[in-house]
Scaffold this motif. Structure first.
Motif, PDB file in Angstrom:
ATOM      1  N   GLY A   1       0.727  -1.081   0.052  1.00 28.94           N
ATOM      2  CA  GLY A   1      -0.018   0.125  -0.035  1.00 28.94           C
ATOM      3  C   GLY A   1       0.776   1.249  -0.145  1.00 28.94           C
ATOM      4  O   GLY A   1       0.518   2.069  -0.781  1.00 28.94           O
ATOM      5  N   TRP A   2       1.974   1.488   0.804  1.00 26.94           N
ATOM      6  CA  TRP A   2       2.804   2.396   0.957  1.00 26.94           C
ATOM      7  C   TRP A   2       3.590   2.697  -0.422  1.00 26.94           C
ATOM      8  O   TRP A   2       3.674   3.905  -0.688  1.00 26.94           O
ATOM      9  CB  TRP A   2       3.667   2.375   2.227  1.00 26.94           C
ATOM     10  CG  TRP A   2       4.267   3.908   2.324  1.00 26.94           C
ATOM     11  CD1 TRP A   2       5.432   3.913   2.468  1.00 26.94           C
ATOM     12  CD2 TRP A   2       3.643   4.988   3.088  1.00 26.94           C
ATOM     13  NE1 TRP A   2       6.004   4.979   2.775  1.00 26.94           N
ATOM     14  CE2 TRP A   2       4.745   5.939   2.941  1.00 26.94           C
ATOM     15  CE3 TRP A   2       2.324   5.463   3.008  1.00 26.94           C
ATOM     16  CZ2 TRP A   2       4.422   7.213   3.433  1.00 26.94           C
ATOM     17  CZ3 TRP A   2       2.236   6.680   3.278  1.00 26.94           C
ATOM     18  CH2 TRP A   2       3.140   7.676   3.324  1.00 26.94           C
ATOM     19  N   GLY A   3       4.001   1.534  -0.845  1.00 23.57           N
ATOM     20  CA  GLY A   3       4.665   1.833  -2.136  1.00 23.57           C
ATOM     21  C   GLY A   3       3.833   2.180  -3.281  1.00 23.57           C
ATOM     22  O   GLY A   3       4.289   3.191  -3.900  1.00 23.57           O
ATOM     23  N   ALA A   4       2.704   1.823  -3.293  1.00 22.46           N
ATOM     24  CA  ALA A   4       1.735   2.288  -4.297  1.00 22.46           C
ATOM     25  C   ALA A   4       1.210   3.807  -4.085  1.00 22.46           C
ATOM     26  O   ALA A   4       1.250   4.499  -5.103  1.00 22.46           O
ATOM     27  CB  ALA A   4       0.349   1.405  -4.442  1.00 22.46           C
ATOM     28  N   PHE A   5       1.184   4.109  -2.897  1.00 27.30           N
ATOM     29  CA  PHE A   5       0.544   5.355  -2.526  1.00 27.30           C
ATOM     30  C   PHE A   5       1.948   6.596  -2.711  1.00 27.30           C
ATOM     31  O   PHE A   5       1.673   7.487  -3.190  1.00 27.30           O
ATOM     32  CB  PHE A   5       0.513   5.591  -0.938  1.00 27.30           C
ATOM     33  CG  PHE A   5       0.164   6.935  -0.533  1.00 27.30           C
ATOM     34  CD1 PHE A   5      -1.395   7.328  -0.606  1.00 27.30           C
ATOM     35  CD2 PHE A   5       0.939   7.718   0.077  1.00 27.30           C
ATOM     36  CE1 PHE A   5      -1.675   8.476  -0.133  1.00 27.30           C
ATOM     37  CE2 PHE A   5       0.786   8.910   0.563  1.00 27.30           C
ATOM     38  CZ  PHE A   5      -0.748   9.302   0.404  1.00 27.30           C
ATOM     39  N   CYS A   6       2.991   6.243  -2.417  1.00 22.88           N
ATOM     40  CA  CYS A   6       4.181   7.125  -2.590  1.00 22.88           C
ATOM     41  C   CYS A   6       4.301   7.349  -4.246  1.00 22.88           C
ATOM     42  O   CYS A   6       5.237   8.275  -4.354  1.00 22.88           O
ATOM     43  CB  CYS A   6       5.387   6.632  -1.706  1.00 22.88           C
ATOM     44  SG  CYS A   6       5.328   6.842  -0.021  1.00 22.88           S
ATOM     45  N   LEU A   7       3.799   6.499  -4.865  1.00 23.55           N
ATOM     46  CA  LEU A   7       4.018   6.671  -6.423  1.00 23.55           C
ATOM     47  C   LEU A   7       3.027   7.161  -7.065  1.00 23.55           C
ATOM     48  O   LEU A   7       2.991   8.207  -7.743  1.00 23.55           O
ATOM     49  CB  LEU A   7       4.330   5.367  -7.074  1.00 23.55           C
ATOM     50  CG  LEU A   7       4.437   5.335  -8.463  1.00 23.55           C
ATOM     51  CD1 LEU A   7       5.467   6.463  -8.899  1.00 23.55           C
ATOM     52  CD2 LEU A   7       4.939   3.860  -9.120  1.00 23.55           C
ATOM     53  N   ALA A   8       1.823   6.806  -6.441  1.00 25.04           N
ATOM     54  CA  ALA A   8       0.576   7.274  -7.241  1.00 25.04           C
ATOM     55  C   ALA A   8      -0.091   8.577  -6.797  1.00 25.04           C
ATOM     56  O   ALA A   8      -0.422   9.542  -7.512  1.00 25.04           O
ATOM     57  CB  ALA A   8      -0.891   6.350  -6.753  1.00 25.04           C
ATOM     58  N   ALA A   9       0.305   9.104  -5.371  1.00 29.63           N
ATOM     59  CA  ALA A   9      -0.158  10.497  -4.935  1.00 29.63           C
ATOM     60  C   ALA A   9       0.606  11.453  -5.551  1.00 29.63           C
ATOM     61  O   ALA A   9       0.112  12.388  -6.021  1.00 29.63           O
ATOM     62  CB  ALA A   9       0.278  10.436  -3.475  1.00 29.63           C
ATOM     63  N   PRO A  10       2.206  11.308  -5.785  1.00 28.61           N
ATOM     64  CA  PRO A  10       2.956  12.450  -6.550  1.00 28.61           C
ATOM     65  C   PRO A  10       2.255  12.554  -8.104  1.00 28.61           C
ATOM     66  O   PRO A  10       2.267  13.716  -8.457  1.00 28.61           O
ATOM     67  CB  PRO A  10       4.276  11.828  -6.270  1.00 28.61           C
ATOM     68  CG  PRO A  10       4.264  10.939  -5.219  1.00 28.61           C
ATOM     69  CD  PRO A  10       3.212  10.305  -5.184  1.00 28.61           C
ATOM     70  N   MET A  11       2.049  11.170  -8.526  1.00 32.27           N
ATOM     71  CA  MET A  11       1.408  11.078 -10.038  1.00 32.27           C
ATOM     72  C   MET A  11       0.210  11.984 -10.062  1.00 32.27           C
ATOM     73  O   MET A  11       0.098  12.799 -10.983  1.00 32.27           O
ATOM     74  CB  MET A  11       1.193   9.711 -10.404  1.00 32.27           C
ATOM     75  CG  MET A  11       2.417   9.092 -10.818  1.00 32.27           C
ATOM     76  SD  MET A  11       2.080   7.426 -11.390  1.00 32.27           S
ATOM     77  CE  MET A  11       3.645   6.592 -11.782  1.00 32.27           C
ATOM     78  N   ALA A  12      -0.733  11.827  -9.127  1.00 27.51           N
ATOM     79  CA  ALA A  12      -1.766  12.764  -8.964  1.00 27.51           C
ATOM     80  C   ALA A  12      -1.582  13.985  -9.024  1.00 27.51           C
ATOM     81  O   ALA A  12      -2.279  14.836  -9.499  1.00 27.51           O
ATOM     82  CB  ALA A  12      -2.789  12.072  -7.902  1.00 27.51           C
ATOM     83  N   LEU A  13      -0.575  14.522  -8.142  1.00 30.70           N
ATOM     84  CA  LEU A  13      -0.005  15.815  -7.934  1.00 30.70           C
ATOM     85  C   LEU A  13       0.321  16.415  -9.193  1.00 30.70           C
ATOM     86  O   LEU A  13       0.144  17.457  -9.565  1.00 30.70           O
ATOM     87  CB  LEU A  13       0.606  15.935  -6.539  1.00 30.70           C
ATOM     88  CG  LEU A  13       0.877  17.360  -6.296  1.00 30.70           C
ATOM     89  CD1 LEU A  13      -0.374  18.088  -5.832  1.00 30.70           C
ATOM     90  CD2 LEU A  13       2.068  17.140  -5.023  1.00 30.70           C
ATOM     91  N   ALA A  14       1.347  15.517  -9.727  1.00 30.37           N
ATOM     92  CA  ALA A  14       1.920  16.020 -11.000  1.00 30.37           C
ATOM     93  C   ALA A  14       1.055  16.446 -11.889  1.00 30.37           C
ATOM     94  O   ALA A  14       1.248  17.217 -12.966  1.00 30.37           O
ATOM     95  CB  ALA A  14       2.983  14.956 -11.150  1.00 30.37           C
ATOM     96  N   GLU A  15      -0.081  15.586 -12.175  1.00 36.85           N
ATOM     97  CA  GLU A  15      -0.964  15.467 -13.385  1.00 36.85           C
ATOM     98  C   GLU A  15      -1.956  16.975 -13.037  1.00 36.85           C
ATOM     99  O   GLU A  15      -2.443  17.558 -13.867  1.00 36.85           O
ATOM    100  CB  GLU A  15      -2.142  14.355 -13.271  1.00 36.85           C
ATOM    101  CG  GLU A  15      -1.468  13.134 -13.494  1.00 36.85           C
ATOM    102  CD  GLU A  15      -2.359  11.897 -13.303  1.00 36.85           C
ATOM    103  OE1 GLU A  15      -1.814  10.990 -13.947  1.00 36.85           O
ATOM    104  OE2 GLU A  15      -3.209  12.147 -12.883  1.00 36.85           O
ATOM    105  N   ARG A  16      -1.858  17.447 -11.988  1.00 37.92           N
ATOM    106  CA  ARG A  16      -2.863  18.506 -11.538  1.00 37.92           C
ATOM    107  C   ARG A  16      -2.061  20.030 -11.252  1.00 37.92           C
ATOM    108  O   ARG A  16      -2.549  20.858 -10.508  1.00 37.92           O
ATOM    109  CB  ARG A  16      -3.593  18.116 -10.740  1.00 37.92           C
ATOM    110  CG  ARG A  16      -4.713  17.074 -10.791  1.00 37.92           C
ATOM    111  CD  ARG A  16      -5.513  16.360  -9.474  1.00 37.92           C
ATOM    112  NE  ARG A  16      -6.216  15.609  -9.820  1.00 37.92           N
ATOM    113  CZ  ARG A  16      -6.321  14.332 -10.400  1.00 37.92           C
ATOM    114  NH1 ARG A  16      -4.965  14.081 -10.377  1.00 37.92           N
ATOM    115  NH2 ARG A  16      -7.257  13.669 -10.483  1.00 37.92           N
TER     116      ARG A  16
END
Length: 417
Positions: A126-141
């Motif tokens: 979960g934490w590995g996925a979060f630390c990649l997906a959350a910055p991705m979501a932020l970078a997209e916005r």
């Protein structure tokens, strides 16, 4: 409380240097979600206490976190593919749920066994996925002009949740007489709330679509196959640096209770001072650090991290050195992480930035979850001084790589002049 919320909303407002797509209300939802999800990762620093309570030792703690290290690679590997289908923000929400499931599962463990790797695997996944997906979501916005500042805001809440979770948990256990299992259940509930907030953020915040004709599309190749391309760029330096920094961070945080055993110092003091330092330095120094030359800032901050490791050697002689170590680690590592993360992205070409960010996250978890497996063995068989020497060596190696990266940049500029 109302003033604190107002201050946080002001902090999320776009700076005058550009306009970000993230609105203050959406940003507030995202930052609170990150804070709560990070508390789930902070709960891993309580695993050592839990393992000792059920009859294990620091080697067993290392084994549980080794399962987390394996989980991070699986989570990181699947994140890019899943995010393409459900969106990065929703992937971050699902990852927060997985972290919470792992924390609750660890609370259910009553005896040391080989199955202890399962809760660790869930947290790591979960934490590995979060630390990649959350910055991705932020970078997209966010746009290029604002991304560095938003990464720093994101990392501020992330580090706050990581440090505050064990600090508040220790306070609740000591003064409110809450059982450790109950604390872990409460943290699992926070992760569920984090998932709801991150899903809401994904629905409310729009994407920033690239309009530059010169921007290269992201390559469809798996991130693992791009290691050769990334290794030939300067992005390899921040990737290795964060792995070594993760070793220092996890070593001092995971084994803090064992490191201060026999002294007057308390582990909760370290967690509390670290958290306060991260909050204070990020709020007061974030804009200053962003404006500094990143190479200089990185070397100064990594030097502080090394000094924090050195201060732990002197804790048996005076308890104040523990607080000094927490301040140095919170300032050095706490501020260095988003800067080094931005270097990893900027030092790679646009087509490979997602792969570089993925490798950055994976490298961090090699240190954060992989080091306790080695550190636990060293602590049991070599003792406190041996473990601290290993932690300090990792910090010195990270600082050396930062110097080499700066030197290579200087040589490249001279050759192109």
């Amino acid at each position: 409380m109302q003033r604190w919320v107002q201050g946080l909303i002001i902090w999320t407002l776009p700076s005058s240097s550009g306009s970000a797509a993230v609105r203050p209300f959406s940003a507030l939802i995202m930052l609170v979600g990150v804070l709560l999800a990070s508390a789930g990762y902070g709960a891993t620093f309580l695993f050592s206490m839990r393992v000792h309570a059920i009859g294990g030792n620091d080697i067993n703690t290392g084994v549980a976190l080794a399962g987390a290290a394996l989980g991070t690679f699986v989570g990181v590997s699947l994140t890019g593919w899943v995010a393409q289908h459900v969106g990065a923000a929703r992937m971050a929400a699902l990852a927060a749920l997985c972290v919470g499931a792992g924390v609750v599962s660890f609370a259910l463990v009553e005896h040391v066994s080989s199955f202890d790797v399962v809760p660790g695997f869930l947290v790591g996944f979960g934490w590995g996925a979060f630390c990649l997906a959350a910055p991705m979501a932020l970078a997209e916005r966010t746009n290029d002009a604002e991304r560095g500042l938003w990464f720093l805001r994101f990392a501020t809440m992330q580090m706050t949740g990581i440090g505050a979770s064990p600090a508040i948990a220790g306070f609740a256990i000591r003064f409110w007489r809450m059982p450790l299992g109950g604390v872990l259940y409460a943290i699992g509930g926070m992760c569920v709330l984090a998932a709801v907030l991150l899903e809401l953020f994904g629905r409310l915040a729009p994407h920033v679509r690239a309009t530059s004709a010169t921007q290269e599309p992201a390559s469809p190749d798996p991130w693992l196959l791009k290691v050769g391309v990334i290794a030939r760029t300067r992005a390899v330096y921040p990737i290795v640096i964060i792995a070594l920094g993760g070793c220092v961070f996890s070593g001092l945080m995971t084994f803090q209770m064992s490191l201060v055993q026999g002294t007057e110092a308390k582990a909760t003091t370290f967690f509390s001072v670290y958290t306060v330092t991260v909050i204070a330095t990020r709020w007061l120094l974030s804009r200053v650090v962003i404006k500094l030359r990143s190479e200089t800032a990185t070397k100064v901050l990594l030097t502080m991290m090394v000094l924090g490791s050195a201060a732990m050697f002197v804790v048996p002689f005076h308890v104040l050195f523990q607080s000094a170590a927490a301040v140095l680690l919170g300032t050095g590592y706490g501020l260095a992480y988003p800067i080094v993360q931005l270097q990893a992205v900027n030092d790679s070409v646009a087509a490979h930035r997602r792969a570089a960010l993925t490798w950055f996250v994976a490298a961090y978890f090699v240190g954060a979850f992989g080091f306790p497996a080695v550190g636990g063995w060293v602590l049991v068989h070599g003792g406190r001084v041996a473990l601290l020497a290993l932690i300090a060596a990792c910090g010195l190696a990270a600082l050396t790589l930062a110097v080499l990266r700066d030197r290579q940049r200087a040589e490249t500029l001279s050759a192109n002049a």
